[in-house]
Every structure is written in structure tokens, then in C-alpha cells.
Design a protein around this motif. Structure first.
Motif, mmCIF file in Angstrom:
data_model
loop_
_atom_site.group_PDB
_atom_site.id
_atom_site.type_symbol
_atom_site.label_atom_id
_atom_site.label_comp_id
_atom_site.label_asym_id
_atom_site.label_seq_id
_atom_site.Cartn_x
_atom_site.Cartn_y
_atom_site.Cartn_z
ATOM 1 N N LEU A 1 47.418 45.700 -13.109
ATOM 2 C CA LEU A 1 46.435 46.628 -13.681
ATOM 3 C C LEU A 1 47.081 47.827 -14.372
ATOM 4 O O LEU A 1 46.438 48.830 -14.618
ATOM 5 C CB LEU A 1 45.477 47.131 -12.582
ATOM 6 C CG LEU A 1 44.708 46.057 -11.829
ATOM 7 C CD1 LEU A 1 43.788 46.692 -10.790
ATOM 8 C CD2 LEU A 1 43.905 45.193 -12.784
ATOM 9 N N VAL A 2 48.347 47.715 -14.688
ATOM 10 C CA VAL A 2 49.079 48.851 -15.258
ATOM 11 C C VAL A 2 49.115 48.814 -16.785
ATOM 12 O O VAL A 2 49.455 49.807 -17.425
ATOM 13 C CB VAL A 2 50.526 48.884 -14.709
ATOM 14 C CG1 VAL A 2 50.501 49.127 -13.210
ATOM 15 C CG2 VAL A 2 51.275 47.590 -15.015
ATOM 16 N N TYR A 3 48.762 47.673 -17.378
ATOM 17 C CA TYR A 3 48.893 47.553 -18.829
ATOM 18 C C TYR A 3 47.745 48.226 -19.561
ATOM 19 O O TYR A 3 46.633 48.327 -19.060
ATOM 20 C CB TYR A 3 48.959 46.074 -19.234
ATOM 21 C CG TYR A 3 50.034 45.312 -18.515
ATOM 22 C CD1 TYR A 3 51.372 45.659 -18.682
ATOM 23 C CD2 TYR A 3 49.719 44.276 -17.641
ATOM 24 C CE1 TYR A 3 52.363 44.980 -17.996
ATOM 25 C CE2 TYR A 3 50.707 43.594 -16.953
ATOM 26 C CZ TYR A 3 52.026 43.956 -17.126
ATOM 27 O OH TYR A 3 53.004 43.289 -16.442
ATOM 28 N N GLU B 1 50.222 45.018 -25.859
ATOM 29 C CA GLU B 1 50.323 45.153 -24.401
ATOM 30 C C GLU B 1 49.150 44.479 -23.688
ATOM 31 O O GLU B 1 49.309 43.903 -22.610
ATOM 32 C CB GLU B 1 50.387 46.637 -24.044
ATOM 33 C CG GLU B 1 50.975 46.913 -22.671
ATOM 34 C CD GLU B 1 51.095 48.405 -22.385
ATOM 35 O OE1 GLU B 1 51.524 49.167 -23.275
ATOM 36 O OE2 GLU B 1 50.745 48.793 -21.257
ATOM 37 N N HIS C 1 39.142 45.459 -15.844
ATOM 38 C CA HIS C 1 40.231 44.592 -16.287
ATOM 39 C C HIS C 1 39.880 43.120 -16.004
ATOM 40 O O HIS C 1 40.443 42.232 -16.641
ATOM 41 C CB HIS C 1 41.526 44.926 -15.553
ATOM 42 C CG HIS C 1 41.845 46.396 -15.488
ATOM 43 N ND1 HIS C 1 41.082 47.300 -14.776
ATOM 44 C CD2 HIS C 1 42.840 47.124 -16.046
ATOM 45 C CE1 HIS C 1 41.609 48.514 -14.897
ATOM 46 N NE2 HIS C 1 42.665 48.430 -15.665
ATOM 47 N N VAL D 1 44.123 54.007 -12.282
ATOM 48 C CA VAL D 1 44.006 52.616 -12.725
ATOM 49 C C VAL D 1 42.938 52.476 -13.814
ATOM 50 O O VAL D 1 43.124 51.736 -14.776
ATOM 51 C CB VAL D 1 43.714 51.673 -11.531
ATOM 52 C CG1 VAL D 1 43.297 50.291 -12.006
ATOM 53 C CG2 VAL D 1 44.951 51.549 -10.649
ATOM 54 N N HIS E 1 54.924 51.343 -16.490
ATOM 55 C CA HIS E 1 53.555 51.327 -17.012
ATOM 56 C C HIS E 1 52.636 52.178 -16.128
ATOM 57 O O HIS E 1 51.793 52.915 -16.621
ATOM 58 C CB HIS E 1 53.015 49.899 -17.093
ATOM 59 C CG HIS E 1 53.619 49.099 -18.191
ATOM 60 N ND1 HIS E 1 54.585 48.141 -17.957
ATOM 61 C CD2 HIS E 1 53.426 49.119 -19.526
ATOM 62 C CE1 HIS E 1 54.940 47.595 -19.107
ATOM 63 N NE2 HIS E 1 54.252 48.168 -20.082
ATOM 64 N N ALA E 2 52.810 52.066 -14.811
ATOM 65 C CA ALA E 2 51.978 52.844 -13.883
ATOM 66 C C ALA E 2 52.206 54.329 -14.101
ATOM 67 O O ALA E 2 51.254 55.129 -14.145
ATOM 68 C CB ALA E 2 52.284 52.451 -12.439
ATOM 69 N N ARG F 1 53.340 55.741 -16.819
ATOM 70 C CA ARG F 1 52.798 56.081 -18.140
ATOM 71 C C ARG F 1 51.291 56.388 -18.022
ATOM 72 O O ARG F 1 50.762 57.275 -18.692
ATOM 73 C CB ARG F 1 53.060 54.906 -19.093
ATOM 74 C CG ARG F 1 52.577 55.045 -20.547
ATOM 75 C CD ARG F 1 51.175 54.552 -20.791
ATOM 76 N NE ARG F 1 50.830 53.306 -20.141
ATOM 77 C CZ ARG F 1 50.933 52.103 -20.694
ATOM 78 N NH1 ARG F 1 51.403 51.989 -21.910
ATOM 79 N NH2 ARG F 1 50.568 51.017 -20.025
ATOM 80 N N ASN F 2 50.601 55.645 -17.162
ATOM 81 C CA ASN F 2 49.155 55.857 -17.006
ATOM 82 C C ASN F 2 48.836 57.244 -16.445
ATOM 83 O O ASN F 2 47.818 57.836 -16.783
ATOM 84 C CB ASN F 2 48.547 54.755 -16.134
ATOM 85 C CG ASN F 2 48.500 53.428 -16.887
ATOM 86 O OD1 ASN F 2 48.628 53.411 -18.112
ATOM 87 N ND2 ASN F 2 48.328 52.341 -16.161
#
Lengths: 188, 433
Positions: A27-29, A36, A89, B37, B76-77, B79-80
Motif C-alpha cells: 500500500l506504499v505506491y 508507479e 487501493h 496509507v 515509498h512509505a 515518501r508518503n
């Protein structure tokens, strides 16, 4: 709105939860970055236990060899499809993989709402249970006007429930377009 | 005809005298909560739909609590989190609890309560299914996706189908070794994982009203595991005492009418409740703890919005004090406040932190951590075919990490008792001996 949806079936069982549809570690994309977001298609349905993946045989991967698109574009599910987390997502990864409709006995509330409000695909409810009627890989056609699902591989036609009150949002495209049509938010 | 508490709150927020189950209404939103998230996706949709320079409808009603993937090297986490910071800056949002600062809180559902955002009579939406937790404060609260959250950011409104209500009434006194977690697992086992789909789960009765706010939150937290739209408990003095310590904001107490209509009503004798577990791989796979004592365990996990509150750790510490765990045991406070309390609260002169350390348990930083698996380096993430007993809320296949793992959901008492023996154990054995 297209009045017919054609595609190949991918069959799942009861209580397919959103951790199965898209495990939390993915769930990070970004969902908005065009490159991405393809990761979501790649990992769609990757949490489904192997024996439940692509019934009745099982062990059929939804997407293959790191591809972000699936050849299966109509999902057949049992009861309580999409239960668990509110993660959008889940319907998003299915759309990114190419899913255009889900036909299930019943849905978990948030997943159903996300599918409709986000305009990812149409969540149909079947009148009779389809999981044992349809095999993964069967050639299906959904007729929106007649509210029917035909399995062209077995030449059988099944009734679908009316989309009911959410049809206006589905026809508008998503909740924003619906709100613009009804004057709730100004037109862009 | 009377209305339930859920119907009354929704009617008031739709500007209507009354509503009925099945009505589709637009409600005014008091609080919108999002986290790391779902925040980035929500903000992207908001900008796409309302414009790059659009402003949120009410800065004071947006609450952003990063909590899911916090202590990780996943780029990525991380970056969020930066995306959250950027949006907060652009919008000058006052209610942001940034990672790596004194303002960091931890798990959003408990943080909402502790920071005074849960107020009786309000309507709160969150991009997390366990947003139902806030219903413990006599308010309407439920989980939504990014699209609905973006719609609220732009308009302050959302459409809601008024749910039918189900009434779960508990009379009498819960046994000492039974916790709210046992009660909610029992009810989910009775009605199934879709037994409350599209419905409100209203908790009533003197046994329920005898519970602390934290235990009431546990009851409402897992409404979603029965498919419920919301869980709700009428506010009383216990509620207002908690709320007044946390906020000066006004609130309004609603109560269900005597002639309110319920889709379903069930009365339970509280004294007959027993410790239960949910066996793999579904929260409704109920079994009495006493029928599972042959299940050998590899690890115990005590944490999350469901089972990582101070009450949960007081229960665990009561059993672990002066003893050693037989299996790897992970302790993850939900929030910084809970973590600080672990250093302050004592049993028999020993702090909870010392009790856990001396028992051989591992302590983690406040966050959602392994409740939902998370990135590979997440504290307590289940590996291989481990058998885990956990105070969390879901035991779906792969939920805590490894797809091969087996998770038993249990109360903090049961998890602690089982950590001491290495197999599923009735906490009564330790509590009454």
C-alpha cells in the motif's frame, strides 16, 4: 455507459478480504503516478491463498510474470466480497489490472461504496450463487439493460439484481460527476 | 415512531426532523481523519477534482495522524509521510501529528480519543475501517475510502444510507477474567463476519455501561469485523468525564428512544461470558479458550487499536508480573501516551515497562506495526508458518505478514496467559490462583 461488458472470468470464494486483494505491504505506491501505480496491478489478488485463487481448480495466478494487467476482467465472488479494511487501493488495484465488473453474492459495505463512488468498476449482485456455476477462464457477457450474465462457455444465462439507487452515480462515472450533475458542486 | 441514537445523530447532521433506515441523506461532517496509507491518495483526488490550489472546507475539522508504516526503511512509505507534510503545509492544517516530533501520537483511533476529537453527537469519517472505534463516545463514526474522503475535503458533506440498527444488550456483571475483546469476539462469532453488514451495532445494558472508555472502544472497534457500518454506545458520565479532560469543545448527548425500531435485538447474561479466541483465518471462527488449550504457539502479540491501550497492558502486566514468557512476546503501545503510561503505571511497585522487560517481552514503538503485516522490516511481523496469539482485530490469511502464518485473536489476558505457557491458556488459571 457501455451496455455490455465482456470478459474472461476469475472465480473466487466467500469473504475475500482486502488484505487478500492487495496485501498491506504494497500500500506504499502512488495511485496517481502513471508508472508507479502499475505495481497495484502486478500485486492484485496476490494475497489470495493459492488453493482459492481461480476456482474451481485453484493455483491460477490473477496476473502473470510481473505483468500489471490480467487477462481476467470479470471477477466472480461469493458472500461478503471485499471485507476488511477501507483501503481504496483494493478496487483501484483491480481496475488497474483491467477488471471491469465484479459479480458477487454480497459485498462488504466500504468496498462496495468505494467501487461505486470511485467509479472503478461495476459491482453487481447475483440472484443465485455463481461461484459453483462458473469456472475461471469462462467467457462471460454482462448485459446491463437486461440485467443478466451469460456464460458463453456453458450457454447459460443468469439474472443479476438491479443496481438500484446507486445507478445514478455509476452512470455519472463517480461521486464527483454525480454531484456536478445534480448541482451539488460546481461544474469544472 | 422513535429513533435510535444512530438515526438521531444522522438526522441532526442532515438538517432533518427524522430519518428512517434506508434513507439516502447528505450529512455535514464534523471531523475527517486520514493517515499515511490513505492520505496521499485522498489528497491527489482532492486536487484533481477541486483544483491544484483548492482549499479544504474547514481546516479545523481535518485531522491527519500518521500511524501505519512509520518505523521502516521502506522509501515509498517514507515518501508518503513527506506527502502528508507537504499537504499540511499548503493547507496550513493545525491538526497534524508529525512523525519524528513531540507531536507524534501513533494509532489514529486511540489518538483521536486522547486528543479530544471524539465528541458525543458528532459525525466523524476516517479513511480506515476501524474508525468505528469512535462510536464508543456516542457519536456516528465510520470508515470510508480515498474518494469519499476527498469529496468531504472539498465539500464538508457525504452521502450516507441510514443503517438499520442491531441492539446487543448485556446485563449483569462480566467475570473478572473476561474482557471487552472476549465480548466482541463472541458476538462476531454469533452473527458472522457479515452479520451486521450495512447496519449499526448498538451496545446497551448495565454491563456495557460499567466498562471504561477504553473497553467500550474495543467493543466498537471491531464492529467492522461483523460488517457493521458503525458501532455505538450512548454517552454517560464515564464518557463526559473522559471527553472533558481532553477538550473544551461542545458536545451533544443523544439517546435511543424507548420505541426505537431495531432490526435485531439480543440479550446476553454478562456473567455467562467466557474467554474466547477467533481461530484462523476469520474473526468469526469463535472457540472457547478452554477448548483450544492444545494449540501450541510460536509468539504472542499485544498491541493495535484493538488491544494496545493502557487497559490492555494493565491486564497483560497483571499476569506477566514476576514471571517469564515461554514464547517471543511483542508489546506495542498504540500511542505515545500509552507508552508514557507504561513507564508511569505500576503494579506492586514495578512499572509496566519493567514488568514486561523482566518477563522477557520485546517492546516496540507506538504504531499499527504488525497488526496489518506492513513492510518487511515491521516490528513483530509474522514469519513463515508461525502460530501467533494476538490482541489485534483480523486474522485473515497473511494479515500479520506471512501468508503461511496462523493467527488466533484473543484478549490481552488470554494472550498474556498463553505467552507464559506457550499454548492457548485460560487466563482464569492465573487470575484466580
Amino acid at each position: 455507459m457501455n451496455k455490455v461488458i465482456e470478459g474472461m472470468a476469475y472465480v473466487l470464494g466467500n469473504d475475500v478480504d482486502t488484505d487478500q486483494i492487495i496485501p498491506a505491504e504494497h500500500l506504499v505506491y502512488s495511485l496517481s503516478d502513471p508508472e508507479e501505480r502499475k505495481n497495484y496491478g502486478k500485486f492484485a489478488m496476490s494475497g489470495v491463498p493459492a488453493e482459492q485463487a481461480g476456482l474451481p481448480e485453484g493455483k491460477i495466478p490473477f496476473t502473470e510474470n510481473g505483468q500489471s494487467e490480467s487477462k481476467y476482467t470479470i471477477i466472480i465472488g461469493g458472500r461478503n466480497f471485499g471485507c476488511g479494511s477501507s483501503r481504496e487501493h483494493a478496487p483501484a488495484c483491480m481496475e488497474i489490472a483491467g477488471v471491469r465488473a465484479v459479480v458477487a453474492e454480497s459485498y462488504a459495505r466500504i468496498f462496495y461504496r468505494n467501487s461505486v463512488d470511485g467509479g472503478f468498476f461495476i459491482p453487481f449482485e447475483c440472484v443465485t450463487r455463481m461461484v459453483e456455476e462458473i469456472k475461471t477462464g469462462d467467457d462471460l457477457i454482462i448485459d446491463l439493460n437486461a440485467s443478466t450474465l451469460t456464460n458463453r462457455s456453458s450457454n447459460k444465462t443468469y439474472e443479476l439484481k438491479s443496481l438500484g439507487e446507486v445507478i445514478e452515480i455509476i452512470e455519472a462515472g463517480n461521486i464527483f460527476e454525480y454531484a456536478r450533475k445534480t448541482g451539488m458542486i460546481p461544474s469544472a | 415512531m422513535g429513533m435510535t441514537i444512530t438515526e438521531k445523530i444522522l438526522a441532526a447532521h442532515a438538517g432533518k426532523e427524522s430519518v428512517r433506515p434506508g434513507d439516502n441523506i447528505w450529512v455535514d461532517v464534523d471531523v475527517l481523519m486520514t493517515h499515511d496509507v490513505c492520505g496521499p491518495g485522498t489528497f491527489a483526488i482532492f486536487k484533481k477534482q477541486f483544483g491544484e490550489n483548492a482549499k479544504v472546507w474547514d481546516r479545523d475539522k481535518v485531522v491527519i495522524i500518521p500511524d501505519h508504516f512509520i518505523f521502516t526503511k521502506d522509501t515509498h512509505a517514507n515518501r508518503n509521510i513527506d506527502i502528508l507534510r507537504q499537504f499540511v503545509k499548503e493547507q496550513s492544517l493545525p491538526h497534524y501529528f508529525d512523525v519524528g516530533t513531540d507531536r507524534y501520537k501513533g494509532v489514529c483511533h486511540l489518538a483521536l480519543a486522547q486528543e479530544g476529537f471524539n465528541r458525543p453527537g458528532d459525525v466523524l469519517f476516517g479513511t480506515d475501517s476501524h474508525t468505528s472505534t469512535s462510536g464508543a463516545f456516542g457519536m456516528f463514526s465510520t470508515g470510508i475510502g480515498n474518494t469519499d474522503a476527498a469529496f468531504i475535503l472539498g465539500t464538508g458533506k457525504l452521502w450516507v444510507k441510514v443503517p438499520e440498527s442491531m441492539c446487543f444488550e448485556f446485563t449483569g456483571t462480566f467475570p473478572e477474567h473476561v474482557m471487552a475483546k472476549d465480548v466482541i469476539l463472541s458476538v462476531i462469532g454469533d452473527i458472522g463476519v457479515d452479520g451486521a453488514t450495512y447496519r449499526a451495532m448498538e451496545w446497551r445494558g448495565d454491563a456495557v455501561m460499567s466498562l471504561s472508555m477504553e473497553e467500550r472502544m474495543t467493543l466498537c472497534n471491531m464492529a467492522i469485523e461483523a460488517g457493521g457500518k458503525n458501532g455505538i454506545i450512548e454517552a454517560d458520565e464515564v464518557t463526559t468525564d473522559y471527553v472533558k479532560q481532553r477538550t473544551d469543545a461542545p458536545y451533544k448527548i443523544y439517546k435511543s428512544d424507548d420505541d426505537a425500531q431495531y432490526f435485531f435485538k439480543k440479550n446476553y447474561n454478562a456473567s455467562e461470558m467466557e474467554p474466547v479466541v477467533a481461530k484462523p483465518h476469520s474473526p468469526d471462527n469463535k472457540a472457547k479458550v478452554s477448548d483450544c488449550t492444545d494449540v501450541k504457539l510460536d509468539r504472542a502479540y499485544i498491541g493495535s487499536c484493538t488491544g494496545g491501550k493502557l487497559t490492555d497492558f494493565m491486564a497483560a502486566a497483571r499476569l506477566l508480573k514476576g514471571k517469564k514468557v515461554k514464547i517471543d512476546t511483542f508489546i506495542v503501545p498504540a500511542t505515545r501516551e500509552v507508552e508514557q503510561d507504561l513507564h508511569k503505571e505500576k503494579i506492586g511497585g514495578e512499572t509496566l515497562v519493567d514488568i514486561f522487560k523482566n518477563a522477557g517481552a520485546y517492546l516496540g514503538d507506538p504504531s499499527c506495526a504488525a497488526c496489518l503485516g506492513g513492510p518487511q522490516d515491521t516490528f513483530g511481523r509474522a514469519k513463515d508458518n508461525q502460530v501467533v496469539i494476538s490482541t489485534t482485530n483480523r486474522n485473515f490469511p497473511g494479515r500479520m505478514g506471512s501468508k503461511q502464518s496462523h493467527v488466533y485473536l484473543a484478549s490481552p489476558y488470554t494472550a498474556a496467559a498463553s505467552a507464559l505457557t506457550g499454548h492457548i491458556t485460560n487466563p482464569a488459571e492465573f487470575i484466580y490462583n
